[in-house]
Enzyme design. Structure first.
Site, PDB file in Angstrom:
ATOM      1  N   CYS A 214      12.561  -2.640   3.461  1.00 53.10           N
ATOM      2  CA  CYS A 214      11.490  -1.867   4.094  1.00 53.10           C
ATOM      3  C   CYS A 214      11.652  -0.426   3.644  1.00 53.10           C
ATOM      4  O   CYS A 214      11.939  -0.168   2.487  1.00 53.10           O
ATOM      5  CB  CYS A 214      11.539  -2.018   5.607  1.00 53.10           C
ATOM      6  SG  CYS A 214      13.110  -1.493   6.343  1.00 53.10           S
TER       7      CYS A 214
ATOM      8  N   ARG B  51       1.536   1.105   2.652  1.00 53.22           N
ATOM      9  CA  ARG B  51       2.737   1.710   2.067  1.00 53.22           C
ATOM     10  C   ARG B  51       3.205   0.874   0.872  1.00 53.22           C
ATOM     11  O   ARG B  51       3.624   1.436  -0.146  1.00 53.22           O
ATOM     12  CB  ARG B  51       3.854   1.813   3.108  1.00 53.22           C
ATOM     13  CG  ARG B  51       3.614   2.872   4.160  1.00 53.22           C
ATOM     14  CD  ARG B  51       4.808   3.027   5.092  1.00 53.22           C
ATOM     15  NE  ARG B  51       5.938   3.651   4.426  1.00 53.22           N
ATOM     16  CZ  ARG B  51       7.161   3.736   4.961  1.00 53.22           C
ATOM     17  NH1 ARG B  51       7.409   3.210   6.158  1.00 53.22           N
ATOM     18  NH2 ARG B  51       8.140   4.329   4.303  1.00 53.22           N
TER      19      ARG B  51
END
Length: 278
Positions: A237, A179
């Site tokens: 995050c 990611r």
């Protein structure tokens, strides 16, 4: 204070508030919701804490604030009092298989809003059960607590400061490496990372049993990522949940760090903010 507690230490405590914060990210394989898992078995006396409603506010217009924005002091205080939390009583939080994002989010919020004594059960419910300790299916209904939420107990970053920190300090990206690189993005509309941020997946903070690595190990890990004395550190995050685990691991290592609560899901709401891949 050590932010972690072992099952044996928890078993020896009396008069402590225990919060079960089991939660499953929607993109993960299907399984019991947190409240269902709680009803199937939990640490005796534990109260279920819902991450979506107790530990986050609703996203602002256009997604501003990210998918799990910081709740207001009033809302958080009301939620914690309903769960029996008081400022004068120790709090222990745990989640499922390990000391992961959900429990860390509860730990961080309680610290941010001024609770002086909150710890995460190292290894979570799995560690508790693996030692043959009892579980209960009886739903706990505590007396209301008197916790007073006073914001400011932990450092936070907004989008502007997160971007600056990636250049003049160390900004850790707690998501999975793929990611970070922008190869996949299962949730947010844009893939990639904040330019200058360093990939630091939270899975590397724990051992195969789900317990946190020792402080020396974690210090060495973060040192290799550029976290050295005198350098300001922050973490983000997808939506500010997993990054709380990174801040917790840094705390175990004795390193203070700020949290970008809105994280990537907030960053990408402004198309003028730069995005890096690779």
């Amino acid at each position: 204070m050590n932010p972690l507690i072992t099952p044996a230490e928890l078993a020896g405590l009396a008069g402590v508030s225990v919060l079960d914060v089991r939660w499953k990210l929607a993109v993960l394989p299907t399984g019991p919701a947190g409240i269902d898992s709680y009803r199937e078995g939990h640490i005796p006396g534990a109260v279920f804490c819902d991450l979506e409603t107790d530990l986050a506010a609703h996203a602002g217009e256009g997604g501003r604030g990210g998918r799990h924005p910081l709740p207001s002091a009033e809302a958080f205080q009301q939620a914690m009092r309903r769960l029996g939390v008081s400022g004068s009583r120790s709090v222990v939080v745990y989640d499922g298989a390990d000391s992961s994002a959900a429990a860390a989010r509860a730990w961080w919020l309680l610290r941010y809003f001024g609770h002086p004594d909150v710890r995460v059960l190292d290894g979570g419910l799995r560690a508790w059960a693996s030692e043959g300790r009892p579980v209960s299916v009886e739903e706990s209904r505590p007396e209301p607590g008197d916790f007073e939420a006073r914001p400011g107990g932990m450092p936070v970053l907004d989008a502007a400061r997160a971007g600056e920190l990636a250049a003049d300090g160390v900004l850790l990206d707690a998501r999975a490496a793929e990611r970070y690189r922008g190869e996949v993005e299962p949730i947010d509309p844009v893939a990639g990372h904040i330019p200058g941020a360093v990939s630091a997946p939270t899975g590397e903070n724990v051992d195969p049993s789900g317990r946190f690595h020792l402080p020396d190990f974690l210090r060495e890990r973060f040192n290799t990522l550029g976290v050295v004395p005198g350098v300001e550190v922050g973490a983000y995050c997808g939506s500010g949940v997993t990054a709380a685990h990174e801040v917790l691991a840094l705390e175990v290592a004795g390193i203070p760090a700020a949290l970008y609560v809105g994280s990537w899901s907030d960053w990408v709401t402004d198309p003028s903010r730069p995005v890096a891949t690779g």
